[in-house]
Design a protein around this motif. Structure first.
Motif, PDB file in Angstrom:
ATOM      1  N   GLU A  42       0.813  -1.146  -0.009  1.00 40.28           N
ATOM      2  CA  GLU A  42       0.106  -0.119   0.118  1.00 40.28           C
ATOM      3  C   GLU A  42       0.907   1.178  -0.006  1.00 40.28           C
ATOM      4  N   HIS A  43       1.863   1.203   0.727  1.00 41.41           N
ATOM      5  CA  HIS A  43       2.796   2.534   0.797  1.00 41.41           C
ATOM      6  C   HIS A  43       3.652   2.596  -0.274  1.00 41.41           C
ATOM      7  N   ALA A  44       4.091   1.371  -1.016  1.00 46.03           N
ATOM      8  CA  ALA A  44       4.970   1.314  -1.818  1.00 46.03           C
ATOM      9  C   ALA A  44       4.337   1.751  -3.218  1.00 46.03           C
ATOM     10  N   GLY A  45       3.138   1.193  -3.502  1.00 43.02           N
ATOM     11  CA  GLY A  45       2.316   1.974  -4.370  1.00 43.02           C
ATOM     12  C   GLY A  45       1.816   3.462  -4.508  1.00 43.02           C
ATOM     13  N   SER A  46       1.728   4.025  -3.313  1.00 44.13           N
ATOM     14  CA  SER A  46       1.642   5.340  -3.030  1.00 44.13           C
ATOM     15  C   SER A  46       2.691   6.259  -3.449  1.00 44.13           C
ATOM     16  N   GLN A  47       4.049   5.740  -3.228  1.00 43.47           N
ATOM     17  CA  GLN A  47       5.331   6.356  -3.399  1.00 43.47           C
ATOM     18  C   GLN A  47       5.622   6.434  -4.798  1.00 43.47           C
ATOM     19  N   TYR A  48       5.442   5.210  -5.331  1.00 43.16           N
ATOM     20  CA  TYR A  48       5.780   4.960  -6.784  1.00 43.16           C
ATOM     21  C   TYR A  48       4.775   6.145  -7.662  1.00 43.16           C
ATOM     22  N   SER A  49       3.545   6.065  -7.262  1.00 42.61           N
ATOM     23  CA  SER A  49       2.763   6.940  -8.051  1.00 42.61           C
ATOM     24  C   SER A  49       3.089   8.505  -7.748  1.00 42.61           C
ATOM     25  N   GLU A  50       3.729   9.089  -6.643  1.00 44.75           N
ATOM     26  CA  GLU A  50       4.056  10.201  -6.322  1.00 44.75           C
ATOM     27  C   GLU A  50       5.332  10.433  -7.417  1.00 44.75           C
ATOM     28  N   ALA A  51       6.229   9.441  -7.157  1.00 50.88           N
ATOM     29  CA  ALA A  51       7.409   9.550  -8.062  1.00 50.88           C
ATOM     30  C   ALA A  51       6.968   9.762  -9.449  1.00 50.88           C
TER      31      ALA A  51
END
Length: 806
Positions: A42-51
């Protein structure tokens, strides 16, 4: 000069912003990769999206898609795969992943307009056609579902329902749910950051509502997938648990795998005396989803040596020990995951995310002996999302768990609903063998108009019937067809199981009908025998499916060879008489036994009274039921269904006897004359009875009289035989002397063999009791054809002669 300075400042600011943005993106990607490696998707997907929003790259788009796919956020995974495949770095496997996510997000494969090779169609969801049952659907079981994830309904032996949930019974959470099987290992000290949900627990529905099931286990992350069984008359459970493993590892990251445990089920529903299965290797591989069937535990594991991912295994239960873990082989297992095994009535059900399914986990079935290949259960059991934890309760209702129709990861428990009244016919033999599982069984549904209703009848199931009355016709060669009434009611959401038994046609069975008697050393047909044969002829006309067997006998007063010829002549004589009445010769079979089968002890060397010899001089008439092995027989008229051969034979005997009784003369009245000891003279009281008989016989010339005489037991059997004969002759000649024709009367005598009081030899009785046995029973009868000639107020029954003259 000023303009030049402003340009330098602006350029520097842009460079700082760009460099700062790129630096921020790198930081985000590093953090996202750490979260991804820790399975905190969940955290990883959010960070990849912002990146990606800072700088669009193939890497961040693909990683975001993979992160959301792991937590079954189907729509987000589809959107990010769509972005990823637009980069030049993407390959064909990315395109296939995009196609899979599109299907799970609710799109049709055909809508993507992507060309697939034949091989690739087996690598994407929805590429292979599956069956669909339009008569059922699965609806959420709302009383067990929550805002979180709920799955795996099971019942214990006491009827209590259990299921798995990540809901917090005390505190609500807005965090997204996740199912245990989506993640097979866990970092040591995180709560559940894969999707920020609480851990799973087993809940039970009891008198106090839904409560958490407690166990003796300590340091538990997750509890799930209970399955109940009986061992040594006690109720047990096998369940999955993920334990916290802190031994010496508090400062280092490590992974913990699920394991299987057994326990006793206590009276309050809690799990006690917990024991770990010997296959658990919590730091090496997972063991989960156990179920017990026929002294085996079936389970799922990614232990070394499998076909890939999680495979299904079984182990034999050996008292308090277990056999080795046996892989179920390639007919069940493959390169993808096989999980959630369940066994019911000889079939193994499981879920697999193999690409030949509709999407994600699909439910498959195979016979427990693994003689065939696993088959996708089709729609609506399966959807493009995950479908798993199939279960059938004690009432036959079916359940499964699924995240169907949801854009985010959340499971619900579903129960089957029938869209029309549905009936499953189980057709058995008397021994319990299932005929509906064999070839050659025919089922038809007939409406009230007599027309066949066009229905697709498969596996004994009849569905989509409009409300009304029907007849189900069941046929199989060698068995009587059955016509079963069926009332179709408005849909009530349950399947109705109807058990029927087809009775095997009793080819050649004999049903004794009547007996013909002969004079000594004769085979001609006497008048009384003619009446019996006439009735037999009429019965054969009423039952065209039956033949008649004639088996003849003699008494012992001649040689064996002579008596064999005599009995043959008697069979031939009876057959000739029947043919003369119109019975076809092929419907008659004959046998003769000579003197070999007497009905009483009158054998060579035994002095017997004549009436006992008379009983041996006979032809037995038996109906031969259903004589042709290739005949297409139905049940007799008026009989549409029987459940057993015994019921059939009893019913046939009753029907034949009823028909036979209709052919017998009707009894109008009965009276008795009594005699003095050792006398046969007509007493004064007897003369009054005979006067009434005389008057009735003269007034109604179509009446007939039967005379049956008896003695008490105070002489020898032979003496009493002669005495009872003299009594019958005394009555007969008395009435003949009064002008009654002898052909309207018949006489028989039975010595002391039919006592009406319990006064046999050597038993002391009062004289009044003996007198009751010294009697002639007189019976007035009328042929059925003459019944209409009787007075209207006469009724059949044991009335006295004088009653008819009043």
């Amino acid at each position: 000069m000023m303009k030049r300075q402003l340009k330098k400042i602006l350029l520097g600011t842009i460079l700082v912003l760009v460099y700062g943005g790129l630096s921020a993106q790198k930081d985000m990607l590093r953090y996202a990769d750490i979260e991804y490696d820790l399975k905190r998707f969940e955290h990883a997907g959010s960070q990849y999206s912002e990146a990606f929003n800072i700088k669009q790259t193939y890497y961040s788009a693909k990683r975001a898609a993979e992160s959301y796919a792991f937590i079954r956020s189907y729509q987000k995974a589809f959107e990010w795969w769509e972005k990823a495949i637009n980069f030049s770095e993407s390959d064909r496997e990315d395109s296939l992943s995009f196609a899979r996510s599109a299907v799970q997000a609710g799109n049709l494969l055909s809508e993507l307009r992507m060309p697939f090779t034949e091989q690739e169609r087996y690598q994407v969801y929805g590429g292979v056609d599956v069956s669909e049952d339009l008569t059922i659907e699965f609806r959420p079981l709302e009383k067990y579902n929550s805002a979180g994830t709920d799955y795996g309904l099971r019942s214990d032996m006491n009827g209590r329902n259990y299921f798995v949930s990540d809901r917090n019974l005390n505190d609500r959470t807005l965090k997204k749910p996740i199912r245990l099987d989506a993640r097979k290992r866990f970092s040591g000290d995180d709560r559940y950051r894969m999707n920020d949900r609480g851990f799973h627990q087993i809940l039970m529905e009891g008198e106090e509502g839904i409560t958490e099931v407690t166990t003796e286990l300590e340091g538990v992350y997750h509890l799930s997938s209970p399955a109940f069984y009986t061992n040594a008359d006690a109720q047990h459970v096998v369940f999955t648990a993920v334990l916290r493993d802190d031994k010496g590892r508090r400062r280092q990251r490590h992974e913990v795998y699920p394991g299987l445990y057994t326990a006793t089920v206590e009276s309050d529903g809690s799990f006690g005396k917990v024991k770990a299965l010997p296959f658990n290797k919590l730091s090496e591989y997972g063991v989960m989803h156990g179920v017990v069937y026929n002294d085996r535990i079936y389970f799922s594991s990614d232990m070394p040596g499998g076909y890939g991912g999680y495979d299904l295994y079984y182990t034999e239960i050996l008292g308090d020990d277990y056999g080795p873990a046996i892989n179920l082989g390639s007919k069940v297992n493959g390169a993808r995951d096989e999980v959630f095994p369940y066994l019911h009535e000889g079939d193994l059900y499981f879920s697999s995310d193999r690409f030949t399914g509709l999407g994600g986990l699909d439910i498959y079935s195979i016979d427990v002996e693994l003689t065939d290949q696993a088959v996708n259960m089709g729609k609506p059991y399966n959807t493009p999302q995950d479908d798993f934890a199939y279960y059938v309760d004690a009432a036959g209702l079916k359940y499964l768990s699924s995240d169907r129709g949801m854009s985010e990861s959340r499971d619900n428990i579903y129960s089957i609903v029938f869209l029309s009244d549905s009936y499953r016919l189980k057709v058995n033999t008397e021994s319990g063998e299932r005929l509906d599982e064999m070839e050659g069984l025919e089922l038809k549904v007939i409406g009230v108009d007599g027309r066949e209703v066009p229905l697709k009848i498969k596996d004994g199931r009849i569905a989509n019937l409009e409300e009304g009355e029907y007849t189900v016709e069941i046929r199989k060669k060698g068995y009587f067809p059955a016509s079963v009434p069926l009332s179709a009611l408005p849909p009530v959401g349950t399947e109705k199981v109807l058990d029927y038994t087809l009775v095997e046609i009793p080819l050649g069975k004999m049903l004794v009908l009547d007996t013909v008697y002969y004079d000594f050393d004769k085979y001609n047909i006497r008048p009384d025998a003619a009446e019996v044969l006439d009735r037999a002829s009429q019965l054969l006309g009423a039952y065209p499916d039956f033949n008649l067997n004639i088996t003849s006998h003699t008494d012992v007063r001649a040689s064996n060879a002579y008596n064999e010829r005599l009995s043959e002549n008697r069979s031939n004589s009876a057959a000739a008489y029947l043919k003369g009445t119109g019975v076809a010769g092929e419907r008659l079979t004959m046998a003769w036994k000579g003197e070999l089968q007497p009905v009483n002890p009158c054998v060579d060397g035994v002095d017997c009274p004549e009436f006992m010899h008379d009983r041996n001089r006979r032809s037995i008439l038996s109906l031969e039921l259903y004589p042709d092995p290739d005949g297409d027989y139905s049940l007799p008229v008026g009989l549409s269904y029987v459940k057993s051969t015994e019921e059939l034979m009893d019913t046939l005997a009753a029907m034949v006897q009823e028909k036979r009784a209709d052919l017998l003369p009707l009894v109008i009245a009965e009276d008795i004359v009594y005699y003095d000891l050792d006398k046969y003279e007509i007493r004064t009281d007897a003369a009054k009875v005979l006067k009434a008989a005389e008057d009735l016989l003269k007034k109604y010339p179509f009446l007939k009289l039967e005379i049956a005489s008896h003695t008490d037991s105070r002489q020898t059997l032979l003496y009493n035989d002669r005495l009872s004969k003299k009594r019958s002759m005394a009555v007969l000649f008395h009435l003949k002397n009064k002008g009654i024709s002898g052909d309207r009367m018949s006489a028989s005598w039975y010595s002391e063999t039919q006592l009406v009081t319990s006064c046999p030899d050597d038993v002391e009785c009062a004289e009044e009791q003996h007198e009751q046995n010294r009697r002639s029973v007189l019976t007035l009868k009328v042929e059925r054809s003459d019944v209409d000639k009787l007075p209207a107020d006469w009724k059949s029954g044991k009335r006295r002669f004088s009653d008819l003259l009043k």
